[in-house]
Design a protein around this motif. Structure first.
Motif, mmCIF file in Angstrom:
data_model
loop_
_atom_site.group_PDB
_atom_site.id
_atom_site.type_symbol
_atom_site.label_atom_id
_atom_site.label_comp_id
_atom_site.label_asym_id
_atom_site.label_seq_id
_atom_site.Cartn_x
_atom_site.Cartn_y
_atom_site.Cartn_z
ATOM 1 N N ASP A 1 8.748 -0.014 5.404
ATOM 2 C CA ASP A 1 9.416 1.055 5.183
ATOM 3 C C ASP A 1 9.386 1.843 3.497
ATOM 4 O O ASP A 1 8.975 2.823 3.471
ATOM 5 C CB ASP A 1 10.722 0.974 5.339
ATOM 6 N N HIS A 2 9.519 0.719 2.508
ATOM 7 C CA HIS A 2 9.428 1.202 1.330
ATOM 8 C C HIS A 2 7.855 1.431 1.021
ATOM 9 O O HIS A 2 7.460 2.342 0.471
ATOM 10 C CB HIS A 2 9.441 -0.283 0.599
ATOM 11 N N VAL A 3 6.943 0.658 1.668
ATOM 12 C CA VAL A 3 5.412 0.970 1.328
ATOM 13 C C VAL A 3 5.079 2.296 1.911
ATOM 14 O O VAL A 3 4.287 3.109 1.173
ATOM 15 C CB VAL A 3 4.611 -0.254 1.900
ATOM 16 N N ARG A 4 5.494 2.453 3.177
ATOM 17 C CA ARG A 4 5.292 3.752 3.781
ATOM 18 C C ARG A 4 6.036 4.922 3.125
ATOM 19 O O ARG A 4 5.100 5.978 2.767
ATOM 20 C CB ARG A 4 5.856 3.847 5.266
ATOM 21 N N ASN A 5 7.110 4.760 2.379
ATOM 22 C CA ASN A 5 7.330 5.770 1.719
ATOM 23 C C ASN A 5 6.819 6.152 0.497
ATOM 24 O O ASN A 5 6.732 7.338 -0.066
ATOM 25 C CB ASN A 5 9.071 5.683 1.461
ATOM 26 N N TYR A 6 6.393 4.897 -0.211
ATOM 27 C CA TYR A 6 5.683 5.119 -1.583
ATOM 28 C C TYR A 6 4.618 5.805 -1.057
ATOM 29 O O TYR A 6 4.105 6.756 -1.872
ATOM 30 C CB TYR A 6 5.086 3.736 -2.012
ATOM 31 N N LEU A 7 3.722 5.417 -0.106
ATOM 32 C CA LEU A 7 2.511 6.129 0.393
ATOM 33 C C LEU A 7 2.715 7.503 0.533
ATOM 34 O O LEU A 7 1.843 8.557 0.126
ATOM 35 C CB LEU A 7 1.823 5.410 1.357
ATOM 36 N N ALA A 8 3.613 7.689 1.080
ATOM 37 C CA ALA A 8 4.266 9.385 1.538
ATOM 38 C C ALA A 8 4.194 9.950 0.402
ATOM 39 O O ALA A 8 3.818 11.062 0.401
ATOM 40 C CB ALA A 8 5.346 9.439 2.404
#
Length: 419
Positions: free
Chosen positions: A22-29
């Motif tokens: 989730d953290h990685v996806r949020n950062y990429l977003a």
């Protein structure tokens, strides 16, 4: 549809980071939404270091690694001060020669008048504060655009430096304390102790922040992400201290030259202090608010004029610190101190590091990263024995690229509704 079912659409949409994924996806977003932060500077710094090391292996030697810190210290410190002004959407074109004026005061007080080092340092800092008060008053109270005020200061302070230097003389500085700021070294054992304190302090701050957010029922990052951040910083610090503790003297039997330069912990302390001011105080929040929308901030009760004056005071005060560091490195002050490309490199460091020229966006670490990029470019191209013309062209292109990234990221942020 219930409130819990509503989900923000678009590339910048984020969800609570319960897992590392989730953290990685949020950062990429956030990156797709235009929130690049210091990512371009970090990538650029890594690429430059790899290229220069491959072309000239001596680039990553212990001696040259220490030179990078001492060469970029003054510009980095001045860039730290400039960030406060840039966050408000203003500019200070006089910071370079303001540092020269303060360095001139320092040299005259300690070398010509013969006062102790602490009196000279205090005189230089007070001079920087007074310069900032004048500039800030003219911008905030009189209403003259900061570009015009600081351009006038750029010209006037250049004249003041000439007068302090008797129209061209050079004042040598022999005081051991002042000279030791840039030329002194810390014993390897003390360097390791400082490294341990820095790592432990950062870990404690992160753990306390993590615990406080959990106790308040707020969404927090996964413990693995926090651990990776602490571990990454610890690895960088340990590697840096290890390299700096290597012997760098050509003839160590005559004189030893190992240990962390004194200026390194000084810059680190300034970074920690100003980061705390920007991130953990009402003053810092007000700076970002005014930089984002000055009129809205004024209507919210923020004293915008006082904030602008204080930002220029901090900027010129940090310019004074930069002038002291520059005087220490050269062991003297001359009419060129603070001139030449100091201002351009300092502004470039702040912008290259990720600070926006449009206000409201930037962090103190941007000055350090940008200063490192500028120092690497100058140092690396010097090792390649390239002409000054090519250095200026390449640095200018990097600055233009950084400003272009900033403009495009802001446009992307506006398109995705994240700003």
């Amino acid at each position: 549809m219930t409130a819990t079912a509503v989900k923000k659409e678009g590339p910048a949409a984020v969800t609570p980071a319960h897992t590392v994924g989730d953290h990685v996806r949020n950062y990429l977003a956030r990156v797709r939404g235009g929130d690049l932060g210091a990512l371009p500077a970090v990538i650029g710094l890594v690429v430059l270091c790899v290229v220069f090391t491959i072309v000239r292996p001596v680039f990553f030697s212990a001696g040259n690694f220490a030179n990078l810190f001492t060469q970029g210290a003054a510009v980095t410190v001045i860039a730290m001060g400039l960030i406060f002004v840039l966050l408000l959407g203003e500019i200070d074109l006089s910071a370079g020669f303001a540092s020269g004026v303060c360095a001139g005061i320092l040299a005259n007080v300690v070398s010509v008048l013969g006062y102790p080092w602490y009196v000279a340092v205090l005189a230089a800092l007070v001079t920087g504060v007074l310069i900032g008060l004048i500039l800030g008053f003219l911008v905030a109270k009189v209403g003259i655009p900061s570009f015009v005020v600081t351009l006038a200061g750029f010209l006037a302070f250049q004249g003041v430096v000439l007068l302090l230097m008797k129209e061209g003389s050079n004042i040598s500085i022999s005081d051991d304390v002042i000279v030791g700021i840039e030329n002194g070294r810390i014993a390897p054992a003390i360097g390791w102790l400082l490294a341990a304190v820095a790592i432990l302090g950062y870990a404690v701050v992160q753990l306390l922040r993590h615990r406080n957010r959990i106790s308040r029922g707020l969404v927090t990052e996964p413990a693995a992400v926090m651990g990776a951040r602490i571990g990454g910083l610890a690895l960088l610090i340990v590697l840096a201290v290890y390299v700096l503790n290597q012997e760098r003297s050509i003839n160590p039997l005559i004189t030893s030259n190992k240990g962390m330069p004194v200026v390194v912990p000084i810059v680190a302390l300034l970074l920690v202090f100003w980061t705390f001011v920007l991130n953990r105080t009402a003053y810092g929040r007000h700076l970002y608010a005014v930089g984002g929308n000055a009129e809205a901030a004024r209507r919210a009760g923020i004293n915008v004029d006082r904030l602008k004056i204080s930002a220029f005071v901090i900027c010129s005060g940090m310019a004074a610190v930069g002038g002291i560091i520059a005087a220490s490195r050269d062991r003297s002050v001359d009419p060129n101190t603070g001139g030449s490309n100091v201002l351009l490199y300092a502004v470039g460091a702040a912008v290259i590091g990720g600070t926006s020229l449009f206000g409201g966006k930037g962090r103190m670490i941007n000055a350090v990263l940008g200063g490192a990029v500028v120092a690497v470019i100058i140092n690396g191209m010097g090792l390649l024995d390239l002409s000054s013309g090519l250095k200026f062209i390449f640095t200018g292109l990097v600055l233009l690229l950084a400003a272009g990234v900033d403009a495009l990221s802001r446009r992307r942020s506006a398109a995705t509704g994240t700003r």
